[in-house]
Motif scaffolding. Structure first.
Motif, mmCIF file in Angstrom:
data_model
loop_
_atom_site.group_PDB
_atom_site.id
_atom_site.type_symbol
_atom_site.label_atom_id
_atom_site.label_comp_id
_atom_site.label_asym_id
_atom_site.label_seq_id
_atom_site.Cartn_x
_atom_site.Cartn_y
_atom_site.Cartn_z
ATOM 1 N N GLY A 87 0.811 -1.220 0.000
ATOM 2 C CA GLY A 87 0.000 0.000 0.000
ATOM 3 C C GLY A 87 0.837 1.258 0.000
ATOM 4 N N ALA A 88 1.975 1.216 0.667
ATOM 5 C CA ALA A 88 2.852 2.394 0.710
ATOM 6 C C ALA A 88 3.455 2.668 -0.657
ATOM 7 C CB ALA A 88 3.960 2.183 1.749
ATOM 8 N N LEU A 89 3.761 1.608 -1.401
ATOM 9 C CA LEU A 89 4.291 1.779 -2.762
ATOM 10 C C LEU A 89 3.235 2.405 -3.669
ATOM 11 C CD1 LEU A 89 6.077 -1.681 -3.077
ATOM 12 C CD2 LEU A 89 7.211 0.536 -2.918
ATOM 13 N N LYS A 90 2.020 1.888 -3.582
ATOM 14 C CA LYS A 90 0.940 2.407 -4.428
ATOM 15 C C LYS A 90 0.616 3.853 -4.062
ATOM 16 C CE LYS A 90 -1.147 -2.157 -5.085
ATOM 17 N NZ LYS A 90 -0.578 -2.312 -6.431
ATOM 18 N N SER A 91 0.613 4.151 -2.767
ATOM 19 C CA SER A 91 0.314 5.505 -2.321
ATOM 20 C C SER A 91 1.384 6.487 -2.785
ATOM 21 C CB SER A 91 0.201 5.520 -0.798
ATOM 22 O OG SER A 91 -0.012 6.827 -0.325
ATOM 23 N N LEU A 93 3.224 6.323 -5.467
ATOM 24 C CA LEU A 93 3.049 6.611 -6.895
ATOM 25 C C LEU A 93 1.822 7.482 -7.133
ATOM 26 C CD1 LEU A 93 3.989 6.254 -9.783
ATOM 27 C CD2 LEU A 93 2.696 4.104 -9.880
ATOM 28 N N LYS A 94 0.752 7.215 -6.403
ATOM 29 C CA LYS A 94 -0.477 7.997 -6.565
ATOM 30 C C LYS A 94 -0.244 9.464 -6.218
ATOM 31 C CE LYS A 94 -5.254 8.311 -4.897
ATOM 32 N NZ LYS A 94 -6.269 7.725 -3.973
ATOM 33 N N ASN A 95 0.581 9.710 -5.201
ATOM 34 C CA ASN A 95 0.807 11.081 -4.737
ATOM 35 C C ASN A 95 2.013 11.760 -5.370
ATOM 36 O OD1 ASN A 95 -1.387 11.003 -2.888
ATOM 37 N ND2 ASN A 95 -0.125 9.823 -1.442
ATOM 38 N N LEU A 96 2.646 11.086 -6.314
ATOM 39 C CA LEU A 96 3.827 11.655 -6.956
ATOM 40 C C LEU A 96 3.459 12.858 -7.813
ATOM 41 C CD1 LEU A 96 6.904 11.204 -7.433
ATOM 42 C CD2 LEU A 96 6.276 9.835 -9.431
ATOM 43 N N ASP A 97 4.267 13.886 -7.736
ATOM 44 C CA ASP A 97 4.095 15.067 -8.592
ATOM 45 C C ASP A 97 3.994 14.611 -10.052
ATOM 46 O OD1 ASP A 97 4.589 17.285 -10.269
ATOM 47 O OD2 ASP A 97 5.857 18.249 -8.787
ATOM 48 N N LEU A 186 9.977 4.861 6.384
ATOM 49 C CA LEU A 186 10.000 4.316 5.025
ATOM 50 C C LEU A 186 11.069 5.033 4.203
ATOM 51 C CD1 LEU A 186 6.176 4.079 4.220
ATOM 52 C CD2 LEU A 186 7.705 2.231 4.946
ATOM 53 N N PRO A 187 11.515 4.427 3.109
ATOM 54 C CA PRO A 187 12.402 5.161 2.190
ATOM 55 C C PRO A 187 11.693 6.379 1.618
ATOM 56 C CG PRO A 187 12.502 2.797 1.765
ATOM 57 C CD PRO A 187 11.357 3.021 2.716
ATOM 58 N N HIS A 188 12.463 7.254 1.000
ATOM 59 C CA HIS A 188 11.882 8.461 0.406
ATOM 60 C C HIS A 188 10.756 8.083 -0.567
ATOM 61 C CE1 HIS A 188 11.540 12.239 -1.795
ATOM 62 N NE2 HIS A 188 12.220 12.811 -0.820
ATOM 63 N N PRO A 189 9.615 8.786 -0.521
ATOM 64 C CA PRO A 189 8.466 8.411 -1.359
ATOM 65 C C PRO A 189 8.742 8.437 -2.862
ATOM 66 C CG PRO A 189 8.085 10.518 -0.234
ATOM 67 C CD PRO A 189 9.279 9.899 0.393
ATOM 68 N N ALA A 194 9.102 5.307 -7.832
ATOM 69 C CA ALA A 194 9.853 4.787 -8.976
ATOM 70 C C ALA A 194 9.830 3.265 -8.985
ATOM 71 C CB ALA A 194 11.292 5.301 -8.938
ATOM 72 N N ALA A 195 9.964 2.648 -7.809
ATOM 73 C CA ALA A 195 9.902 1.184 -7.725
ATOM 74 C C ALA A 195 8.537 0.670 -8.168
ATOM 75 C CB ALA A 195 10.205 0.730 -6.298
ATOM 76 N N GLU A 196 7.479 1.308 -7.701
ATOM 77 C CA GLU A 196 6.126 0.905 -8.096
ATOM 78 C C GLU A 196 5.913 1.082 -9.588
ATOM 79 O OE1 GLU A 196 2.013 -0.229 -7.627
ATOM 80 O OE2 GLU A 196 3.836 -0.566 -6.440
ATOM 81 N N LEU A 197 6.435 2.162 -10.132
ATOM 82 C CA LEU A 197 6.298 2.427 -11.564
ATOM 83 C C LEU A 197 6.936 1.319 -12.399
ATOM 84 C CD1 LEU A 197 5.077 4.754 -13.240
ATOM 85 C CD2 LEU A 197 7.315 5.836 -13.231
ATOM 86 N N LEU A 198 8.006 0.726 -11.861
ATOM 87 C CA LEU A 198 8.727 -0.329 -12.577
ATOM 88 C C LEU A 198 8.274 -1.733 -12.189
ATOM 89 C CD1 LEU A 198 12.190 1.377 -12.372
ATOM 90 C CD2 LEU A 198 11.149 0.589 -14.508
#
Length: 458
Positions: A87-91, A93-97, A186-189, A194-198
């Protein structure tokens, strides 16, 4: 060799003290050139090794408990288990500029196109009737990718490590990046996004040498938490402790390199623009106070103009003190040469991670460079382009290792497996040679393993 320091009226505590190494009028050997060019004074490896070995042993012995203690001590966070929830990965990416997402997507597209073209072909060589030797390129099964998160959250390093691994056909990829106190451990969002995107869903909030140890040896499951399985190969940049950890686990796992602090060299003549040269030197200096920025030129007026530009630009850039420290360190400075011939020799001796060529007929000059991690040709190919959107990879050899090492690419994640398939007749043709060579090496059993195949079965 003459070494001087620019001590002008601006020589206050935070002034840019961009030194000069004057090689004019000298004909130095390769060894002499390597000794003359600016280099960092490396921290004692012995001190780092003692600290890192203690961390590695702690992680091997105590697993998740050690990682939790280390996260508390180094990162100031309470973290019982380091796996980042889906969920943190998806969130993230969803909140990415949206502008950052578009930039990452374009970077991925370009790096993927370049990486997809790098995979070498399998080969079959027919050495005669029934004598076939093949070489097949096979990806490693599992890779651990390390992404720093100290002075800068290097989301671009996610792209540069993951994309060639995927292009190689790696099926299991784990990613680690330091936990951040400002982001609830957590690591930097942006790294998570980027991980979720890939499509990388196995991400851990682990930093430093402990991440390398966890990748190399694995962590057994505990209290319902699944195990972190060991990897076959570790890639990615990091500080001296990460580099030391990679060196210490090499042999247990493969590593890409012992990456050091970033460096840029610029080979320029009188036609170069001082503002561009200075801007590019500063672009790498802002990475780290120990980053190396080196100008190689046969033009004293250009060198003077660049020093003036560095002082002006260093004063206005965001990370001013970091930049000034890097530019004033022993690893940075101007190398004055007689001509481009000597400049090319100096650059080949330096073997920069990043080498920019800003000269008349830059492509022809660049073609004569034999030692560099990557070469950036002309005014419109700065290192910043390679860092993000050129399509090339920015994980490159440092500290002079570009004389023998390559940047991260698809073959980093591949193994060449040789396959030998001889028929009886083809084997018999060379059997006498094998017996002769085995005898010459006093290894008679090698020869017996040949002759037994032609004896009558009793």
């Amino acid at each position: 060799m003459t070494i001087s320091t620019d001590n002008s009226s601006t020589a206050h505590l935070s002034a840019v003290n961009f030194r000069t190494v004057d090689l004019r009028g000298q004909r130095l050997t390769l060894a002499g050139l390597r000794a003359a060019v600016p280099r960092a004074r490396h921290q004692s490896r012995a001190d780092a090794e003692v600290k890192v070995m203690a961390i590695i042993n702690d992680v091997r012995n105590r697993g998740y408990a050690a990682l939790s203690d280390l996260a508390r001590g180094f990162d100031g966070v309470e973290l019982q288990y380091p796996r980042v929830p889906a969920g943190a990965l998806k969130s993230a990416l969803k909140n990415l500029d949206p502008a950052v997402r578009a930039a990452l997507e374009e970077s991925i597209r370009r790096v993927r196109r370049f990486a997809d073209s790098q995979r070498p072909a399998n080969i079959d060589v027919d050495l005669g009737d029934g004598a076939l030797v093949s070489q097949n390129w096979v990806p490693v099964a599992r890779v651990g990718l390390y992404v720093p998160g100290g002075l800068a959250p290097l989301a671009s390093s996610v792209v540069m490590n993951v994309v060639p691994a995927l292009a190689a056909g790696v099926e299991s990829i784990a990613l680690a990046s330091p936990p951040q106190k400002d982001f609830n451990g957590l690591p930097h969002p942006t790294i998570l996004a980027a991980a979720e995107l890939l499509g990388i869903d196995e991400v851990y909030a682990i930093g430093g040498a402990q991440a390398i140890a966890a990748f190399a040896y694995g962590i057994p499951g505990a209290e319902g938490e699944p195990a972190l399985e060991p990897v076959d190969l570790v890639t990615g940049p990091g500080n001296i402790f990460v580099a030391t950890a990679k060196r210490l686990v090499k042999g247990v796992v493969g590593i890409d390199s012992e990456a050091g602090t970033t460096e840029i060299a610029i080979l320029a003549d009188a036609t170069a623009r001082p503002d561009l040269v200075a801007a590019d030197l500063i672009s790498q200096a802002e990475h780290d106070p120990k980053a190396a920025s080196v100008l190689v030129t046969d033009s004293e007026p250009l060198a003077a103009a660049v020093r003036a530009e560095l002082e002006l630009r260093a004063a206005s850039t965001k990370h001013s003190q970091r930049v000034r420290e890097a530019l004033s360190g022993p690893q940075s400075g101007t190398v004055l040469v007689d001509d481009l011939e000597q400049g090319i020799a100096a650059c080949n001796a330096y073997a920069a991670e990043h080498l920019e060529v800003m000269t008349a007929d830059a492509p022809a000059v660049a073609a004569r460079i034999r030692s560099a991690g990557a070469i950036f040709v002309g005014d419109y190919s700065p290192v910043s382009l390679g860092d993000y959107c050129a399509g090339s990879n920015h994980v490159l050899p440092t500290s002079g290792t570009a004389a023998f090492a390559s940047g991260l690419n698809v073959t980093t994640f591949l193994r060449a497996i040789q396959v030998i398939n001889y028929s009886k007749a083809a084997f018999e043709q060379v059997s006498g040679h094998i017996v002769s060579l085995a005898g010459a090496e006093d290894l008679p059993a090698h020869g017996d393993a040949v002759t037994v195949r032609f004896e009558k079965v009793k």
